[in-house]
Design an enzyme around this catalytic site. Structure first.
Site, short mmCIF file in Angstrom:
data_model
loop_
_atom_site.label_atom_id
_atom_site.label_comp_id
_atom_site.label_asym_id
_atom_site.label_seq_id
_atom_site.Cartn_x
_atom_site.Cartn_y
_atom_site.Cartn_z
N LYS A 1 0.84 -1.20 0.00
CA LYS A 1 0.00 0.00 0.00
C LYS A 1 0.88 1.26 0.00
CE LYS A 1 -1.74 -1.57 3.73
NZ LYS A 1 -2.46 -1.86 4.98
N THR B 1 -6.97 3.02 8.60
CA THR B 1 -7.17 2.68 7.18
C THR B 1 -6.65 1.27 6.87
OG1 THR B 1 -5.20 3.97 6.75
CG2 THR B 1 -7.27 4.96 6.10
N CYS C 1 -6.36 -1.38 8.93
CA CYS C 1 -7.27 -2.40 9.49
C CYS C 1 -8.52 -2.50 8.62
CB CYS C 1 -7.72 -2.04 10.89
SG CYS C 1 -6.38 -1.55 11.97
#
Ligand SMILES: Cc1ncc(COP(=O)(O)OP(=O)(O)O)c(N)n1
Ligand SMILES: Cc1ncsc1CCOP(=O)(O)O
Ligand SMILES: [Mg+2]
Length: 543
Positions: A222, A258, A260
Site C-alpha cells: 500500500k 485505514t 485495518c
C-alpha cells in the site's frame, strides 16, 4: 507470550464462508501462539476437524458443517487488538465488516488504551484465553472455506513502531507462508525485507515480488505514504501479474485505521465470494470513499483522527441492490433507450425496456434526455423491477440524482458530465459507473477515477447523438488496448457491422451498446434477439 505487540496489533482475518464447497484441508500452524489445524473429517461427513493448541495443551473440537447450506451469511473472524479510541483494531474491523454487510466475529488479543494522541497502555490477553475465544467462535460457527488475510501491522501510519524483531521473524517465517494475501504499507514492506529503500512505484513492485517469494499467494503493497505522489498507489501482485491500483489521495488528517479497514474489507469481500483482485479493488474504493466523506470529521485532538465507515453510506439505500456485483460480461449486449424513438413508436420506456431484456439485452441504460425529472424517476423505478426480474442491471444516463432517487445499479457519464470521482463519492463504492472515452488517455483516467467500464465510440457515424466524433474501429482498438477496464463499443452499430466490431481481437472489448438498432424498430425483442445471435457467433469465433 512471544511478543506483546505481536498479539496486540496484528490483524489476521480468517474468513469463514458458508456457501462454498469444503476446501479447508489446509493446515494453519502457529497461529497467534496457538496451533490450529483443520481438515475434512472423512469418518463424519459434514464435520470439520479442528485442533487448537495453546501452551502445548490441545483443545480438540469438531465443527458441524452439515447445516451450512442453510446458513449463507458471509462471515469474517478477526483476530486483533482492541482500540479504545475505536479508530483502528477490532473496532475498525467490526465497522468495516458491518459497512460491507458481512458478519464479523472477534478474537481479542490485547486491550489497548489509546486515543488520537497515541497509545497510553496495552493489556495483553493471556494466550490460553485467545485460544479459548477462537475455540468458542470456531466450534459453534460453521466454517466451509478459510482465507487468511494478514495485515502485518508493525509501523503505524503515524510512524510508531508497533513490533520488534521477533515479530518480524514470526511474520516472515510463519504467517506469510500461509497467507492468502499480505497487506503491508511501504514502511512495513521495507522492514519485512530488511530495511530496503521504498521511495517509488518501482521500489514497491520489487518489494511485492520479494515479499511474494516469502510464501503468500498474493501481496498488496500500500503506497498511501509514498512521498511526492498525488495519487494513492497500491501494487497488487498475484505471483504472475502486477496491478497498479490508483485512487485519489484524500487530503485529511482522519486516516487512523485505514490499514485495518482495508484488510477487513478484503476479508469481507472474499467471504462474499469475490476473487482476490476484485476484493482488493472494492476495499480500496471503500476506504477512499469513507475517507472522502469523513475528511472534515473532528474527533479527538491528536494529529491523526479516525474516519467514519458509515457516513459514506448514510444516504444510500442498498436494500434493493441486485445481489450480483458488476460483471464485465454484462456489457455483452447493452441496450440504451431513447425517449424520442419511444415516442415515435408510441411505447412507454417500461415497454421498450421489457422487450429488450426479453430479447436478451444483458444491461440497460435509460437515456432519457428530455424526460421531466419526476416522470424519469417513476419510469426508472418500474424499469428497475423489470430488469431485476431478469437479473439485468439498469443504469441511468447522466443523472446521478435520478440514479440515487430510484436506487439504480449505476450511471453512465460522458467526459463533460459529472466527473467519475465525484459520481463515485455520491454513489458509493458499490454502484456501477461507466464513462465515455475516445482516447487512451481518457481510458487511463477512467481507471484512476474508479470507473467500472468504458463506453467507446462512436465507432461508426450515428444519427442518435449529434456532433459526435466518429473514432472508427482503429480508435476503438486503441482505447481497448490502453484500457484496464472492460470496454463496450457504441455508435452506429447494427446487424451488418456488429461482427466486425466484436472481431477487433482485444480482450477488454466485452460487447456492443446500441440505441436505434433496437429501439427505432417495430419489434424490439426480435431485433435484440437477432443482434444477440450475431454477436454470440462473433464471440465464439474470436475465442
Ligand atoms: C455505453 C455508453 N457509452 C457511451 C455513451 C455516451 O455517453 P455521453 O458521452 O455522456 O453522451 P450521452 O449519451 O449523454 O449523450 C453512453 N450513453 N453509453
Ligand atoms: C450515445 C452515443 N454515444 C456515442 S455514439 C452514441 C449513439 C449511439 O446510438 P446508435 O446505436 O443509434 O448509433
Ligand atoms: Mg452524457
Amino acid at each position: 507470550m512471544a511478543n506483546a505487540h505481536f498479539l496486540a496489533f496484528n490483524h489476521l482475518h480468517l474468513h469463514l464462508q458458508i456457501s462454498s464447497p469444503l476446501v479447508s484441508k489446509r493446515v494453519i500452524k502457529r497461529f497467534w501462539n496457538c496451533d490450529i489445524e483443520y481438515s475434512t473429517n472423512y469418518q463424519r461427513p459434514g464435520f470439520l476437524n479442528m485442533k487448537l493448541q495453546a501452551n502445548g495443551a490441545s483443545i480438540p473440537t469438531s465443527i458441524n458443517t452439515a447445516d451450512s447450506q442453510h446458513n449463507k451469511t458471509p462471515h469474517v473472524l478477526t483476530v486483533a487488538g482492541s482500540d479504545s479510541g475505536a479508530g483502528a483494531g477490532i473496532q475498525a474491523d467490526l465497522k468495516a465488516c458491518a459497512a460491507r454487510r458481512v458478519y464479523c466475529s472477534t478474537v481479542i488479543t490485547a486491550v489497548t488504551a489509546q486515543n488520537t494522541l497515541g497509545v497510553q497502555g496495552v493489556n495483553i490477553v493471556p494466550e490460553e484465553f485467545v485460544a479459548q475465544q477462537l475455540n468458542s467462535v470456531l466450534s459453534d460457527m460453521h466454517v466451509d472455506v478459510a482465507a487468511l488475510v494478514v495485515d502485518p501491522v508493525m509501523i503505524s501510519t503515524s510512524g510508531d513502531i508497533l513490533a520488534g524483531p521477533s515479530v518480524l521473524a514470526g511474520f516472515r517465517e510463519e504467517l506469510l507462508p500461509m497467507a492468502d494475501i499480505v497487506t503491508p504499507n511501504i514502511k512495513e514492506a521495507s522492514v519485512l525485507l530488511g530495511d530496503v529503500p521504498m521511495n517509488s512505484v518501482s521500489d514497491m513492485r520489487a518489494a511485492a515480488k520479494l515479499i511474494h517469494d516469502l510464501g503468500p499467494r498474493s501481496v498488496l503493497v500500500k503506497g498511501g505514504d509514498l512521498p511526492n505522489s498525488s495519487d494513492a498507489i497500491d501494487i497488487f501482485f498475484d505471483g504472475e501479474n502486477f496491478y497498479e491500483l490508483r485512487s485519489r489521495r484524500v487530503n485529511t488528517r482522519n486516516t487512523h485505521g485505514t490499514g485495518c479497514t482495508m484488510a477487513s474489507c478484503i476479508a469481507a469481500e472474499l467471504a462474499k465470494g469475490s476473487s482476490m483482485l476484485s476484493a482488493v479493488k472494492i476495499a480500496k474504493r471503500f476506504v477512499e470513499t469513507a475517507l472522502d466523506y469523513s475528511k472534515d470529521l473532528a474527533i479527538g485532538n491528536g494529529v491523526q483522527g479516525p474516519f467514519d465507515h458509515f457516513l459514506a453510506l448514510k444516504n444510500i439505500n442498498q436494500s434493493s441492490c441486485r445481489s450480483d456485483r458488476f460483471k464485465p460480461n454484462d456489457l455483452f449486449l447493452y441496450a440504451v433507450t431513447d425517449s424520442r424513438m419511444n415516442r415515435k413508436w408510441g411505447r412507454s420506456i417500461a415497454e421498450a425496456v421489457k422487450a429488450a431484456v426479453e430479447g436478451g439485452a444483458t444491461i440497460v441504460q435509460l437515456r432519457e434526455k428530455d424526460a421531466e425529472t419526476k416522470d424519469f424517476v417513476d419510469a426508472a423505478k418500474v424499469c428497475l423491477k423489470i430488469c431485476h426480474s431478469y437479473g439485468v442491471p439498469l443504469l441511468i444516463n447522466d443523472r446521478i440524482d435520478v440514479a440515487l432517487a430510484c436506487d439504480a445499479d449505476g450511471v453512465h457519464v460522458g467526459q463533460s458530465d459529472m466527473p467519475v470521482h465525484l459520481a463515485r463519492s455520491l454513489l458509493g463504492p458499490e454502484k456501477i459507473i461507466g464513462v465515455s472515452c475516445k482516447t487512451p488517455e481518457q481510458a487511463q483516467q477512467a481507471w484512476v477515477d474508479g470507473a467500472d467500464y468504458i463506453g467507446s465510440g462512436g465507432v461508426y457515424p450515428t444519427n442518435t447523438k449529434e456532433n459526435n466524433r466518429t473514432i472508427g474501429l482503429g480508435g476503438l482498438k486503441e482505447v481497448c488496448k490502453a484500457s484496464k477496464l472492460p470496454v463496450v463499443a457504441i455508435g452506429g452499430i447494427g446487424l451488418s457491422n456488429a461482427r466486425a466490431v466484436m472481431e477487433i481481437g482485444v480482450p477488454s472489448l466485452k460487447g456492443v451498446a446500441v440505441v436505434s438498432t433496437l429501439f427505432d424498430r417495430e419489434c424490439i425483442s426480435t431485433e435484440t434477439r437477432n443482434l444477440h445471435a450475431v454477436i454470440s457467433e462473433a464471440a465464439l469465433l474470436t475465442q
